[in-house]
Design an enzyme around this catalytic site. Structure first.
Site, PDB file in Angstrom:
ATOM      1  CD  GLN A  78      13.816  26.933  48.102  1.00 47.95           C
ATOM      2  OE1 GLN A  78      15.082  27.032  48.484  1.00 47.95           O
ATOM      3  NE2 GLN A  78      13.321  27.343  47.089  1.00 47.95           N
ATOM      4  CD  GLU A 109      17.571  29.915  53.161  1.00 49.71           C
ATOM      5  OE1 GLU A 109      16.707  30.714  52.347  1.00 49.71           O
ATOM      6  OE2 GLU A 109      18.401  29.024  52.340  1.00 49.71           O
ATOM      7  CG  HIS A 129      11.980  29.214  53.040  1.00 43.50           C
ATOM      8  ND1 HIS A 129      12.646  27.994  53.518  1.00 43.50           N
ATOM      9  CD2 HIS A 129      12.832  29.729  52.273  1.00 43.50           C
ATOM     10  CE1 HIS A 129      13.589  27.646  52.842  1.00 43.50           C
ATOM     11  NE2 HIS A 129      13.933  28.794  52.083  1.00 43.50           N
ATOM     12  NE  ARG A 170      13.370  23.597  43.292  1.00 39.14           N
ATOM     13  CZ  ARG A 170      14.560  23.049  43.249  1.00 39.14           C
ATOM     14  NH1 ARG A 170      14.616  21.725  43.166  1.00 39.14           N
ATOM     15  NH2 ARG A 170      15.568  23.478  42.906  1.00 39.14           N
TER      16      ARG A 170
END
Length: 413
Positions: free
Chosen positions: A104, A141, A275, A294
Site C-alpha cells: 500500500q 507513519e 510498503h 493498495r
C-alpha cells in the site's frame, strides 16, 4: 483538575493478525476465534479510545477520548494543537502481523483533499469497497519493532530489480512455457528512473494470468533453497504465492526493499512510498487518517490509476533508526520524524521520581513493568495506557519501559 486519563482501547480483528502478541502484552486470554491485529489509541471515529474516568470527575462525564477533548480543546490539547488541528492529530497503534498486510501507499495532503472531493462528487459511499479516500488527511507513519519485524518499503534501484528478474527470464517450466518477464525488464531499462519504475509497475499489472501463475510456481520452487541467489527474496515470494496465487505483486520482494527491524528499531514511511508489513509485532504511529491505496497481496480493491497518481516513482530505502536499549540508557529517547502531527518516544524508569518530560498532549502505553503516577493515584501495568493532557507534567515513578506518542517534536521540552 484531572490531567491523566486511563484508556480502554478497541481491538481490530483482521485475518492477518496474530493470536498471541497483543493478548500477551495485555495479559488477556485469547478466545481463539479471531486474530488480534491492531489495538487503536486515539480519537479516530472508526475506533476511538474509551475513558476510565476517576471518581468524582466533574459532569458531564464523557465516555470517549474525543468527547473529553471536545469539552475544552485548548485545555486538553493546548492552544497551538487545538488551533492547528482541532483534534488529537495522531493515531497510535499496536500492530501484530502474523501474515503480510497488503502492499500500500498513502497520499499527501493535497492528494488526499483532491481525492476526497472527487469521490464525494461521484457519490461513492464511505463504506463502498471501491472508496479510496476516507478523509482529507495525509498518512505519514513510523513503525517501531517490539519483536523482530520484517517489512518491504520503497522501490529498489531499477538496475537491482533487473538483476533479480534476469535470473528467471529464461527458466523453463514443466508445462513447456517460460517466465515471460521481458516486458518488465524492458520497462526498467528506460533511462530516467521515474519513468522506468512507473513503466515497470504498469507492465507488472498487465502480465497475463498464465505468466502470473508461472511466476508463482517458480517462486515456490525457489522458496525452500536457503543458499540460492536472492534466497530471502524468494522465500517471501514463495509465501506470497501460497497466500495470493496469481497476484502480480507476489514478486514484490524483487522490486521493493526488504527491511528487517530488530526490537527497538524504527523507520519512517512518508507519503507516496509503497510498503507492506510482512511479519512481526510493533508500534505504529501516524497522522489521524485511514487513507490507503493498495498495490497487491490483497483481495480488496486495487485502483491502479489512482495509485499511480499518488506514488513516488523514485528509488527509496528508509533509514533504520536505532535506539539504545532501555537497560543501557534509562530516560527518554526520541525517534526522529519529519511530521508536525506526532513524535514517537521510548522512556524508561528504574525507581525514583521523574516529571513527564514532554508538553503533550500525549498517549503513553506500558511495554514492560509498572508506571506509577502518584498525584493521579494511578498505576499502569504492562499493556495499559493513558492520555496526558497538554502541559500537565505528572510525576512518574516505578520500574517501567513505556512508549509515548506526543504531538510534534517541536513542542516537547
Amino acid at each position: 483538575m484531572v490531567s491523566v486519563f486511563k484508556l480502554k482501547n478497541p481491538i481490530k480483528h483482521y485475518d492477518w493478525g496474530s493470536p498471541e502478541w497483543i493478548p500477551k502484552l495485555l495479559g488477556l486470554p485469547n478466545d481463539g476465534e479471531e486474530p488480534w491485529a491492531e489495538l487503536w489509541m486515539g480519537v479516530h471515529p472508526e475506533g476511538p479510545s474509551e475513558l476510565a474516568l476517576p471518581t468524582g470527575f466533574v459532569s458531564p462525564a464523557p465516555r470517549l477520548l474525543p468527547e473529553l477533548i471536545g469539552l475544552d480543546p485548548a485545555h486538553y490539547l493546548g492552544e497551538g494543537v487545538a488551533g492547528e488541528f482541532g483534534e488529537l492529530p495522531f493515531l497510535y497503534k499496536l500492530l501484530a502481523a502474523a501474515r503480510p498486510l497488503s502492499i500500500q501507499a498513502h497520499p499527501n495532503l493535497s492528494q488526499a483533499k483532491a481525492g476526497w472531493d472527487r469521490e464525494n462528487s461521484l457519490g461513492i459511499s464511505l463504506k463502498a469497497p471501491n472508496r479510496n479516500y476516507k478523509d482529507l488527511n495525509h498518512k505519514p507513519e513510523i513503525i517501531c519493532a517490539i519483536t523482530p519485524f520484517t517489512a518491504m518499503a520503497g522501490f529498489r534501484e531499477p538496475g537491482e530489480i533487473i538483476k533479480r528478474l534476469q535470473a528467471v527470464q529464461k527458466v523453463p517450466l514443466a508445462l513447456g512455457t517460460s517466465l515471460q518477464v521481458a516486458p518488465l525488464i524492458s520497462a526498467l531499462e528506460a533511462p530516467v528512473p521515474e519513468a522506468a519504475l512507473q513503466g515497470f509497475l504498469a507492465a507488472l499489472f498487465a502480465l497475463p494470468a498464465e505468466t502470473r501463475q508461472a511466476l508463482g510456481e517458480y517462486a515456490r520452487s525457489r522458496g525452500n533453497d536457503p543458499t540460492g541467489e536472492y534466497a530471502e527474496e524468494w522465500k517471501y515470494a514463495a509465501w506470497f504465492a501460497e497466500l495470493y496465487p496469481g497476484d502480480p505483486a507476489l514478486i514484490a520482494p524483487l522490486y521493493l526493499n526488504l527491511i528487517n527491524l530488530k526490537p527497538g528499531e524504527a523507520m519512517n514511511i512518508p507519503a507516496g512510498i509503497l510498503h507492506a508489513y510482512i511479519q512481526g509485532f510493533g508500534i505504529e504511529l501516524m497522522a489521524n487518517s485511514d487513507n490507503v491505496l493498495r498495490a497487491g497481496l490483497t483481495p480488496k480493491h486495487v485502483d491502479l490509476k489512482e495509485l499511480t497518481g499518488i506514488l513516488r516513482f523514485a528509488p527509496f530505502k528508509p533509514e533504520i533508526i536505532q535506539s539504545p536499549g532501555a537497560e543501557n540508557s534509562p530516560g527518554l529517547f526520541r525517534y526522529p520524524s519529519p511530521c508536525r502531527e506526532y513524535s514517537l518516544y521510548r522512556m524508561s524508569g528504574r525507581g525514583g521520581e521523574t516529571p513527564f518530560p514532554l508538553n503533550g498532549p500525549a498517549i503513553v502505553i506500558v511495554l514492560e513493568g509498572e508506571l506509577i503516577i502518584p498525584a493521579e493515584k494511578l498505576r499502569l501495568r504492562q499493556g495499559e495506557s493513558a492520555f496526558i493532557a497538554f502541559g500537565s507534567r505528572p510525576v512518574f515513578s516505578g520500574n517501567y519501559t513505556i512508549s509515548i506518542a506526543d504531538t510534534g517534536g517541536s513542542r516537547s521540552v
